[in-house]
Design an enzyme around this catalytic site. Structure first.
Site, PDB file in Angstrom:
ATOM      1  CD1 TRP A  10      -2.288  -1.912   0.207  1.00 47.69           C
ATOM      2  CD2 TRP A  10      -3.113  -1.074   2.131  1.00 47.69           C
ATOM      3  NE1 TRP A  10      -3.437  -2.613   0.518  1.00 47.69           N
ATOM      4  CE2 TRP A  10      -3.967  -2.124   1.692  1.00 47.69           C
ATOM      5  CE3 TRP A  10      -3.419  -0.417   3.315  1.00 47.69           C
ATOM      6  CZ2 TRP A  10      -5.101  -2.498   2.397  1.00 47.69           C
ATOM      7  CZ3 TRP A  10      -4.559  -0.800   4.015  1.00 47.69           C
ATOM      8  CH2 TRP A  10      -5.393  -1.830   3.561  1.00 47.69           C
ATOM      9  CD  GLU A  97       8.433   3.378  -3.665  1.00 48.22           C
ATOM     10  OE1 GLU A  97       7.763   3.139  -2.644  1.00 48.22           O
ATOM     11  OE2 GLU A  97       7.988   3.230  -4.820  1.00 48.22           O
ATOM     12  CD  GLU A 167       8.776  -4.146  -6.109  1.00 44.67           C
ATOM     13  OE1 GLU A 167       7.584  -4.406  -6.220  1.00 44.67           O
ATOM     14  OE2 GLU A 167       9.203  -3.204  -5.415  1.00 44.67           O
ATOM     15  N   GLY A 173       5.577   2.278 -10.515  1.00 40.30           N
ATOM     16  CA  GLY A 173       4.724   3.467 -10.517  1.00 40.30           C
ATOM     17  C   GLY A 173       4.791   4.261 -11.806  1.00 40.30           C
ATOM     18  CB  SER A 212       3.629  -0.880 -13.978  1.00 41.31           C
ATOM     19  OG  SER A 212       4.145   0.377 -13.563  1.00 41.31           O
ATOM     20  N   GLY A 234       0.301   0.391  -6.846  1.00 43.42           N
ATOM     21  CA  GLY A 234      -0.922   1.150  -7.134  1.00 43.42           C
ATOM     22  C   GLY A 234      -2.178   0.294  -7.292  1.00 43.42           C
TER      23      GLY A 234
HETATM   24  P1  13P Z   1       3.496  -0.202  -8.732  1.00 42.28           P
HETATM   25  O1  13P Z   1       2.705  -1.498  -8.832  1.00 42.28           O
HETATM   26  O2  13P Z   1       2.651   0.962  -8.312  1.00 42.28           O
HETATM   27  O3  13P Z   1       4.333   0.038  -9.923  1.00 42.28           O
HETATM   28  O4  13P Z   1       4.515  -0.424  -7.501  1.00 42.28           O
HETATM   29  C1  13P Z   1       5.291  -1.566  -7.458  1.00 42.28           C
HETATM   30  C2  13P Z   1       5.945  -1.633  -6.138  1.00 42.28           C
HETATM   31  O5  13P Z   1       6.800  -0.823  -5.818  1.00 42.28           O
HETATM   32  C3  13P Z   1       5.519  -2.698  -5.212  1.00 42.28           C
HETATM   33  O6  13P Z   1       6.373  -2.791  -4.131  1.00 42.28           O
END
Ligand code: 13P
Length: 251
Positions: A10, A97, A167, A173, A212, A234
């Site tokens: 989330w 992140e 990832e 994102g 994504s 997302g």
């Molecule tokens: P998105 O699915 O929004 O691209 O994010 C992926 C993510 O960072 C899951 O940890």
């Protein structure tokens, strides 16, 4: 047999009212789905209410980060035993992140991973390259470095109780998903690398793709032989999207 998993991340989204709506829709939508596990990784302040809402369902929950320290004077940090108090199953470790925006280095990531495992939590260890890395042709080298930092501290056998999430940072994102083949290539690289040290652990290891993932691309990603599910940002905030992604993985 290798477990399949869809986990929602989330990130810093939600509030009490929205969470309640989202989780009641998701738990109704996932009711009776078999062949995979499902989880949501939520902001710390919501762990207690999420625990209450999900404890009678088959959906697990977890956190998005944890301290590498057990307890002490670490203002603002949250320990593994605190996560344990709320019966978390999973904790995301080393999300890009956290690495890029909050300066977590590979050593801190490895320490967090070990601390989480020691407390009986399943770490979802994130690895991934930037667009610059990919364009420079050093994706595998970057993934290898990120994994080696963990293996050096935790040992290869630790992967019998962990999940890895690949990832690619350029896909997070951005709406740009790795193609199924691009993702599969990196997943196979990860699994083969672990297989050179322990073939049984490699065979059983759950490797998620994140970046994504949406209802309209999940099935083709999950069809790849080394992709065992997804870590969803997302789309995990939209009940119908998340349910459709989970359906794409279950049988
Ligand atoms: P998105 O699915 O929004 O691209 O994010 C992926 C993510 O960072 C899951 O940890």
């Amino acid at each position: 047999m290798r477990e399949k998993l869809v986990a929602g991340n989330w990130k810093m989204h939600g509030n009490l009212a929205e969470n309640k709506q989202l989780l009641s829709a998701i738990s109704a939508g996932l009711n009776g789905l078999n062949g995979a596990k499902f989880a949501v990784c939520v902001p710390y302040p919501y762990l207690s209410s999420v625990q209450n809402m999900l404890q009678d369902t088959d959906i697990s929950w977890g956190a998005q980060n944890v301290s590498q320290y057990e307890k002490g004077a670490y203002t603002g940090e949250v320990s593994v035993s605190m996560l344990d108090d709320f019966e978390c199953t999973y904790v995301i470790i080393g999300h890009s992140e956290r690495r890029t925006l909050f300066g977590e280095d590979s050593y801190a990531v490895a320490e967090k991973y070990v601390t989480a495992q020691r407390a009986g939590l399943t770490p979802i260890l994130c690895v991934g390259e930037t667009l610059e890395h990919r364009e420079a042709g050093i994706t595998e080298q970057i993934i290898q470095e990120q994994l080696t930092a963990v293996v050096n501290v935790a040992g290869i056998e630790s992967f019998s109780k962990a999940v890895i999430a690949y990832e690619p940072i350029w896909a997070i994102g951005t709406g740009k998903t790795a193609s199924p083949q691009q993702a599969q290539d990196v997943h196979a690289f990860i699994r083969n690398g672990i297989a050179t040290q322990d073939i049984n652990i490699a065979k059983e290891l759950t490797i998620l793709y994140g970046g994504s993932v949406k209802a309209n691309n999940a099935a083709e990603l999950f069809a790849m032989p080394d992709i065992d599910g997804g870590l969803i940002g997302g789309a995990s905030l939209v009940a119908n999207e998340f349910i459709a992604i989970c359906r794409a993985l279950s049988n």
